[in-house]
Design an enzyme around this catalytic site. Structure first.
Site, mmCIF file in Angstrom:
data_model
loop_
_atom_site.group_PDB
_atom_site.id
_atom_site.type_symbol
_atom_site.label_atom_id
_atom_site.label_comp_id
_atom_site.label_asym_id
_atom_site.label_seq_id
_atom_site.Cartn_x
_atom_site.Cartn_y
_atom_site.Cartn_z
ATOM 1 N N HIS A 1 -50.007 21.779 31.001
ATOM 2 C CA HIS A 1 -51.350 21.350 30.583
ATOM 3 C C HIS A 1 -52.012 22.520 29.869
ATOM 4 O O HIS A 1 -52.368 23.522 30.488
ATOM 5 C CB HIS A 1 -52.185 20.921 31.784
ATOM 6 C CG HIS A 1 -53.606 20.618 31.431
ATOM 7 N ND1 HIS A 1 -53.951 19.699 30.466
ATOM 8 C CD2 HIS A 1 -54.781 21.122 31.896
ATOM 9 C CE1 HIS A 1 -55.259 19.636 30.356
ATOM 10 N NE2 HIS A 1 -55.795 20.504 31.209
ATOM 11 N N ASP B 1 -56.987 15.608 32.852
ATOM 12 C CA ASP B 1 -57.953 16.643 33.234
ATOM 13 C C ASP B 1 -59.410 16.384 32.847
ATOM 14 O O ASP B 1 -60.267 17.166 33.230
ATOM 15 C CB ASP B 1 -57.513 17.999 32.660
ATOM 16 C CG ASP B 1 -58.137 19.168 33.408
ATOM 17 O OD1 ASP B 1 -58.496 18.998 34.590
ATOM 18 O OD2 ASP B 1 -58.272 20.243 32.823
ATOM 19 N N ASP C 1 -55.094 23.648 27.752
ATOM 20 C CA ASP C 1 -56.445 23.387 27.246
ATOM 21 C C ASP C 1 -56.613 23.972 25.847
ATOM 22 O O ASP C 1 -56.330 25.149 25.611
ATOM 23 C CB ASP C 1 -57.489 24.031 28.166
ATOM 24 C CG ASP C 1 -57.449 23.455 29.569
ATOM 25 O OD1 ASP C 1 -58.083 22.417 29.791
ATOM 26 O OD2 ASP C 1 -56.787 24.067 30.434
#
Length: 328
Positions: A51, A175, A53
């Site tokens: 993941h 998320d 960002d």
């Protein structure tokens, strides 16, 4: 969605991993690259992912290049380098990737030879894109026009680069802090087959687990004629992190899989027993005989060998617990 599948007779153990892929070098499209599953077994889908960002504690460039790691250790360029190398080392390995803002930057820095290797991995379903937007957008304060624009930017890159081989079939919002009905409607109209959520309120999650409503068909619009805005939606069991004690990234502290019985650190029997119990308990919260384990988290796989080497061992050891031969 790219995964490695573990199967077990319902409702008990032992478990059997099935590692069924398109043959290396073969051309297969979409779901034809997926491992086959067993209808009378619990199918545990191990999803290797990271993941990343696109801006959070650092800027996009700082995250990509690995600058200012005193703020947060993250270097996306190394993640993609390492994952590609690990996939090439073992043809049964699979990986999903999400954030096209990072991937496109990495892609444009590669040689023609590397790009062709990646195209082959995508064609075989061993590297799969999910969501496919430039970013994983927020849902609470965003305007639908901005959502459409950023999704168009990412999906256009995938179409231009990989053709239909790179088309994402699953939306992946693991998320965002909250979810909106309109987001589900937009994803349904974009042609996605499914939508997976990670972060939801703990009370909501508990209720869904107790009532076996971790999966549903979300009707995203009352004004659009069904099934235009209908979308299969699943809640991931561990938000988007690995199960407890099964994190094998360089950022984790869990013990690796030790197979050698001569070693004082030998832990296979304990680990396999723990895994079987964990998978069985997790599967009881879903109405079908399928459940997901997300094997990755924030900016993981910078050294992909750590993850994949331990996953390979886990798969091998669980396979050894049953007498049914592995199907290829």
């Amino acid at each position: 969605m790219s995964s490695r599948v573990l199967c077990a007779p319902l409702p008990s153990v032992p478990f059997l991993f099935l590692l069924l892929l398109a043959a290396p070098g073969a051309r297969a499209a979409g779901y034809e690259t997926c491992p086959r599953v067993q209808p009378n077994m619990l199918n545990v889908h191990l999803v290797a992912h990271t993941h990343d960002d696109v801006g959070w504690l650092k800027t996009v460039d700082q995250y990509f290049y690995g600058v200012k790691n005193t703020i947060q250790h993250a270097g996306v360029q190394y993640i993609l380098d390492s994952v590609i190398s690990a996939l090439l080392a073992e043809p049964t390995r699979r990986f999903i990737y999400v954030e096209i803002a990072f991937f496109s930057r990495w892609w444009n820095q590669q040689t023609n030879a590397t790009q062709e290797i990646v195209r082959k991995l995508v064609r075989q379903g061993r590297l799969e894109f999910v969501n496919g937007g430039w970013v994983m957008n927020d849902e609470a304060t965003t305007h639908y026009g901005a959502i459409v624009d950023q999704m168009t930017l990412g999906l256009r890159f995938l179409e231009d680069t990989f053709g239909t081989d790179g088309r994402p079939r699953v939306a992946w919002h693991i998320d965002p802090f909250g979810h909106s009905r309109e987001q589900a409607s937009l994803f349904a109209q974009m042609g996605f087959d499914g939508f997976f959520l990670g972060r939801i309120d703990y009370q909501d999650k508990q209720l869904r687990e107790d009532s076996l409503e971790m999966e549903q068909v979300w009707r995203g619009s009352t004004s659009l004629e069904p099934p235009t805005a209908d979308l299969f939606t699943g809640i991931l069991p561990n938000m988007y992190s690995p199960p407890q004690n099964l994190c094998w990234d360089m950022l984790c502290r869990d013990n690796p899989v030790v197979e050698d019985p001569r070693s004082p650190e030998y832990n296979v029997k304990t680990l396999v027993t723990y895994f079987l119990k964990l998978a069985t308990n997790q599967g009881q919260h879903y109405r079908t005989n399928h459940t997901v384990m997300t094997m990755g988290s924030d900016f993981q796989y910078e050294n992909a060998n750590l993850w994949f080497k331990n996953l390979d061992k886990l798969i091998r050891q669980v396979n050894a617990q049953v007498s049914v031969p592995t199907l290829w």
